[in-house]
Motif scaffolding. Structure first.
Motif, PDB file in Angstrom:
ATOM      1  N   ASP A 268       0.819  -1.213   0.000  1.00 34.92           N
ATOM      2  CA  ASP A 268       0.000   0.000   0.000  1.00 34.92           C
ATOM      3  C   ASP A 268       0.851   1.262   0.000  1.00 34.92           C
ATOM      4  N   GLN A 269       1.969   1.199   0.714  1.00 27.04           N
ATOM      5  CA  GLN A 269       2.876   2.359   0.701  1.00 27.04           C
ATOM      6  C   GLN A 269       3.399   2.578  -0.718  1.00 27.04           C
ATOM      7  N   SER A 270       3.793   1.500  -1.384  1.00 24.28           N
ATOM      8  CA  SER A 270       4.295   1.616  -2.753  1.00 24.28           C
ATOM      9  C   SER A 270       3.244   2.217  -3.665  1.00 24.28           C
ATOM     10  N   VAL A 294      -2.978   4.999  12.168  1.00 24.39           N
ATOM     11  CA  VAL A 294      -1.763   5.296  12.936  1.00 24.39           C
ATOM     12  C   VAL A 294      -0.785   4.140  12.797  1.00 24.39           C
ATOM     13  N   GLY A 295       0.461   4.480  12.546  1.00 20.03           N
ATOM     14  CA  GLY A 295       1.485   3.455  12.453  1.00 20.03           C
ATOM     15  C   GLY A 295       1.591   2.776  11.107  1.00 20.03           C
ATOM     16  N   SER A 296       0.790   3.216  10.145  1.00 21.95           N
ATOM     17  CA  SER A 296       0.812   2.549   8.844  1.00 21.95           C
ATOM     18  C   SER A 296       2.007   3.000   8.007  1.00 21.95           C
ATOM     19  N   GLY A 297       2.725   4.001   8.505  1.00 22.35           N
ATOM     20  CA  GLY A 297       3.940   4.411   7.797  1.00 22.35           C
ATOM     21  C   GLY A 297       3.732   5.518   6.786  1.00 22.35           C
ATOM     22  N   LYS A 298       3.073   6.578   7.206  1.00 21.97           N
ATOM     23  CA  LYS A 298       2.856   7.697   6.291  1.00 21.97           C
ATOM     24  C   LYS A 298       4.072   8.622   6.236  1.00 21.97           C
ATOM     25  N   THR A 299       4.808   8.683   7.357  1.00 16.99           N
ATOM     26  CA  THR A 299       5.900   9.653   7.428  1.00 16.99           C
ATOM     27  C   THR A 299       6.946   9.419   6.344  1.00 16.99           C
ATOM     28  N   VAL A 300       7.257   8.161   6.115  1.00 18.82           N
ATOM     29  CA  VAL A 300       8.311   7.866   5.144  1.00 18.82           C
ATOM     30  C   VAL A 300       7.850   8.272   3.738  1.00 18.82           C
ATOM     31  N   GLY A 447       5.430  -7.459  10.897  1.00 17.11           N
ATOM     32  CA  GLY A 447       6.054  -7.668  12.206  1.00 17.11           C
ATOM     33  C   GLY A 447       5.465  -6.841  13.318  1.00 17.11           C
ATOM     34  N   ARG A 448       4.508  -5.995  12.966  1.00 18.42           N
ATOM     35  CA  ARG A 448       3.894  -5.171  14.009  1.00 18.42           C
ATOM     36  C   ARG A 448       3.041  -6.057  14.908  1.00 18.42           C
ATOM     37  N   LYS A 449       3.267  -5.974  16.215  1.00 16.21           N
ATOM     38  CA  LYS A 449       2.419  -6.755  17.123  1.00 16.21           C
ATOM     39  C   LYS A 449       1.151  -5.969  17.393  1.00 16.21           C
TER      40      LYS A 449
HETATM   41  P1  ADP Z   1       2.089   7.014  10.796  1.00 12.92           P
HETATM   42  O1  ADP Z   1       2.683   8.375  10.604  1.00 12.92           O
HETATM   43  O2  ADP Z   1       1.368   6.512   9.609  1.00 12.92           O
HETATM   44  O3  ADP Z   1       1.302   6.886  12.052  1.00 12.92           O
HETATM   45  P2  ADP Z   1       4.822   6.287  10.961  1.00 12.92           P
HETATM   46  O4  ADP Z   1       5.190   6.878   9.657  1.00 12.92           O
HETATM   47  O5  ADP Z   1       5.180   7.036  12.183  1.00 12.92           O
HETATM   48  O6  ADP Z   1       3.286   5.991  10.976  1.00 12.92           O
HETATM   49  O7  ADP Z   1       5.409   4.822  10.992  1.00 12.92           O
HETATM   50  C1  ADP Z   1       5.349   4.028  12.137  1.00 12.92           C
HETATM   51  C2  ADP Z   1       6.603   3.186  12.249  1.00 12.92           C
HETATM   52  O8  ADP Z   1       6.648   2.204  11.240  1.00 12.92           O
HETATM   53  C3  ADP Z   1       7.875   3.986  12.114  1.00 12.92           C
HETATM   54  O9  ADP Z   1       8.744   3.588  13.126  1.00 12.92           O
HETATM   55  C4  ADP Z   1       8.407   3.602  10.741  1.00 12.92           C
HETATM   56  O10 ADP Z   1       9.789   3.665  10.701  1.00 12.92           O
HETATM   57  C5  ADP Z   1       7.912   2.206  10.577  1.00 12.92           C
HETATM   58  N1  ADP Z   1       7.695   1.803   9.181  1.00 12.92           N
HETATM   59  C6  ADP Z   1       7.130   2.555   8.201  1.00 12.92           C
HETATM   60  N2  ADP Z   1       7.052   1.867   7.045  1.00 12.92           N
HETATM   61  C7  ADP Z   1       7.548   0.642   7.301  1.00 12.92           C
HETATM   62  C8  ADP Z   1       7.745  -0.529   6.500  1.00 12.92           C
HETATM   63  N3  ADP Z   1       7.381  -0.581   5.220  1.00 12.92           N
HETATM   64  N4  ADP Z   1       8.284  -1.607   7.102  1.00 12.92           N
HETATM   65  C9  ADP Z   1       8.634  -1.573   8.388  1.00 12.92           C
HETATM   66  N5  ADP Z   1       8.505  -0.518   9.175  1.00 12.92           N
HETATM   67  C10 ADP Z   1       7.955   0.594   8.661  1.00 12.92           C
END
Ligand code: ADP
Ligand code: MG
Length: 688
Positions: A268-270, A294-300, A447-449
């Motif tokens: 989904d990120q891709s 939350v935690g889905s990895g939007k920041t990256v 791997g997220r618990k």
């Molecule tokens: P959001 O802003 O969506 O709440 P974050 O961007 O803070 O979430 O990401 C939550 C955590 O997951 C961060 O520690 C980030 O480094 C990690 N993360 C993001 N994308 C991935 C990924 N594809 N695989 C593993 N870890 C990831």
């Protein structure tokens, strides 16, 4: 009569009434016209007294045959009882504490009343009525025909009752000769809408319930259609006004960053990243919303996009809703981007004037590539040499106009990326974010618990906190969330202050605890959050101020007191504060929900980790009013459309709005109407 005129121009509305109406948000005549009934009372037919059914609501008409007055509670209460006959039977009708009615309720007069039928105790007659939703005392029976109707039931206040609204709206409708149309004729015909005039009359004083339905459809369509048109016009305007920024395809910097990430993107990120690249590589400015739990990895994703703009010789800005979140982003960005020689700055509201001005200067002459900050970014002094991309995090905290302000900071129209963790059901997305394209990240990084959620009753608090103490003993940190800041007399809910007091004097007396809530000064709040972030505070007692943003991977447990007080979406946001690290995490909802709905809601929390599912459930349980209302979207309130029920109408209205955008005649017709009706909402939009 002009609908835009002040309500005081209406006959019978003096300054005093106008003042009261204003409290209900009714200022113009149009507002009264759109003060829609919340229900109807069916007085279209009279039931014979002999046919009444106890427990059901009915309308009766009969002659008063006797009147009796009694007193109770040491004469403080007056009880008037009239015996009413319609030839088929007797009904006993009672008024409490309405002594003033006595002279009017003369035997021989006719009573016309609607209310719930009860069994009569004592006295004549088998049935009784004591809680009338409306009644009328008339000279004789001949007048009844004029009374038979389906009556509107309006939202009222103590000072302005049902009768007042019925009378005033009726008068208004009688005095308006013509209610002008606001939807292009073509659309009215194509979508089989009734005329606007018929719709207003039909919604207020319908002849039958079929008419209510037609009127509602027409008016909801109108509302949704115009808002959709407004949003689409906004999108077009912002996209046409200035030259957009065309980014090239991904090069060295983006690839380098991608390679240096400690993980690979999820599917989904891709997909979201792909959408963003496609948008950014076009000349048309990007307007994209990334929705992800939350935690889905939007920041990256935001980071990649910002690096892409830098790679193309532009500057980027990232706007966060809180100072702490801005700082967290800043630290993360520095770590990843310094090796790439990208200059990142934090524009904190706390900087000294000199430092702040230094950053302003560096932004203006392009010594800074990426700036991260809060609202400080939209201050007067900020200007960019070459702004290519604006990212706003947690958009629902910013209104549309604030977003627009930041967009205006460059000479070109920058690309815009909006990120939100509030999962919004699709219909809502269309209404609230109609001007944005949407990418959704549903999948969580591997791997997220998952956070384990438990619902417990208050008698288990001691055990819960004992467990919390053990977690802290293992090196973790924890949150306690309460619905109130301080105890108050009207509420038995837990307050953060009281719980903090209880815990720090009890089981957590030797643990470093912090208390944070919205009444603290911004600086105090941030200091406490910073201490928690850096581990100096192990247990944080808080109100929902922690809902947005802080990322403390070491926090593994959260206790939410009076959990039944919170919305599901909100509980989910709160819960998202834990489970961000490698540790097993626990969320305990302390709830003594006695009602079935409350129990059901808590169980949904226990069983569902999907924010979208929770948002839909929340919407169903709490209704769109509250859900919609809690989002600061800066759009006009919906007065009649119901984003849950009216999906079909919404989709029709959206299709119609898209057609209008392509049709110059229709567009020319709609533009002045938008300007007139939604001036305050769409002003920022059409002026950008
Ligand atoms: P959001 O802003 O969506 O709440 P974050 O961007 O803070 O979430 O990401 C939550 C955590 O997951 C961060 O520690 C980030 O480094 C990690 N993360 C993001 N994308 C991935 C990924 N594809 N695989 C593993 N870890 C990831
Ligand atoms: Mg985030």
């Amino acid at each position: 009569m002009e609908l835009d005129k002040d309500i005081q121009f209406l006959k019978g509305i003096g300054p005093k009434k106008a003042q009261l109406l204003k409290k209900l948000g009714i200022c113009r005549i149009y507002d009264l016209l759109t003060h829609f009934p919340r229900a109807y009372e069916d007085q279209s037919s009279v039931t014979a007294i002999a046919d009444l059914v106890p427990g059901e609501k009915a309308t009766i008409a009969g002659v008063i045959t006797a009147l009796q007055e009694r007193h109770a509670a040491r004469r403080r209460m007056s009880i008037l009882t009239a015996m009413v006959s319609d030839g088929t039977g007797f009904l006993q009708v009672t008024w409490f504490n309405q002594k003033f009615l006595k002279p009017k309720l003369k035997p021989g007069k006719t009573l016309f009343a609607t209310g719930k039928v009860e069994y009569a105790y004592g006295g004549q007659g088998q049935y009784a009525m004591s809680q009338m939703s409306s009644f009328e005392i008339m000279e004789d029976k001949d007048n009844i025909d004029g009374q038979l109707a389906i009556l509107p039931v309006y939202p009222t206040t103590e000072a302005l009752n049902q009768k007042f609204f019925r009378k005033t709206v009726r008068q208004l409708l009688d005095s308006i000769k013509c209610i002008p149309e606001v939807i292009p004729e073509n659309i009215v015909r194509r979508y089989r809408l009734i005329s606007r005039g018929d719709a207003f009359r039909g919604i207020h004083f319908p002849e039958d319930f079929g008419m209510v339905k037609l009127a509602r459809r027409r008016l909801a369509f109108e509302e949704l259609y115009l808002i959709q048109c407004g949003l689409m016009v906004l999108k077009k305007h912002t996209q046409n006004k200035k030259q957009g920024v065309r980014h090239g395809s991904n090069g060295y910097m983006v690839n380098e960053l991608m390679a240096s990430l400690p993980f690979s993107l999820t599917g989904d990120q891709s997909k979201a990243w792909n959408d963003i690249c496609n948008d950014m590589e076009l000349m048309v400015p990007m307007r994209r919303l990334v929705q992800g739990d939350v935690g889905s990895g939007k920041t990256v994703i935001a980071m990649l996009a910002l690096v892409k703009t830098v790679e193309n010789g532009y500057q980027g800005a990232l706007m966060a809703p809180t100072e702490i979140l801005a700082r967290q982003h800043y630290e993360g960005f520095i770590k990843q981007l310094e090796p790439l020689n990208i200059k990142v700055a934090l524009l904190s509201g706390r900087l000294t004037k000199a430092k702040r001005e230094k950053i302003y200067e560096q932004l203006a002459n392009h010594e800074i590539d990426i700036v991260i900050g809060t609202h400080a970014l939209i201050q007067e002094g900020v200007s960019f040499a070459k702004l290519g991309l604006v990212v706003t995090d947690e958009q629902h905290r910013f209104g549309i106009s604030q977003r627009a302000k930041l967009e205006k900071k460059g000479t070109m129209m920058p690309d815009v990326l909006v990120m939100t963790a509030t999962p919004i059901p699709r219909t809502m997305t269309l209404t609230v974010y109609g001007d944005l394209d949407v990418s959704i990240i549903r999948e969580m990084p591997p791997g997220r618990k998952p956070v384990r959620t438990f619902v417990r009753t208050p008698d288990r608090r001691e055990l819960i906190y004992k467990f919390m103490k053990e977690e802290i003993g293992r090196g973790r940190q924890g949150y306690v969330v309460c619905p109130l800041i301080a105890d108050n007399e009207e509420s038995s809910l837990m307050s953060a202050e009281a719980v903090y007091d209880e815990l720090t004097h009890g089981i957590f007396r030797d643990v470093s605890c912090g208390l944070v809530h919205g009444k603290l000064k911004q600086k105090e709040k941030e200091d406490i959050m910073q201490d928690f972030y850096e581990g100096r505070i192990r247990l944080l007692v808080a109100t929902t101020v922690i809902e947005v943003g802080v990322n403390v991977p070491n926090a593994s447990m959260m206790v939410i007191e009076n959990a039944q007080q919170f919305g599901l979406a909100q509980l989910h946001q709160l819960r998202g504060r834990i489970g961000r690290g490698e540790y097993s995490s626990y969320c305990v909802l302390v709830a003594d929900g006695r009602s079935e709905v409350a129990i059901e809601r808590m169980q949904i929390m226990e069983n569902t980790a999907d924010g979208f599912v929770l948002a839909e459930e929340d919407l169903k349980l709490r209704g769109p009013g509250q859900f919609f209302g809690s989002m600061q979207h800066g759009l006009p309130d919906l007065k009649i459309a119901d984003v849950l029920q009216d999906i079909d109408i919404l989709l029709d209205a959206r299709r119609a709005a898209l057609e209008t955008m392509e049709n110059k005649v229709e567009l020319d017709y709609v533009l002045p109407i938008l300007e007139l009706q939604y001036r305050e909402h769409f002003q920022n939009i059409t002026d950008t």
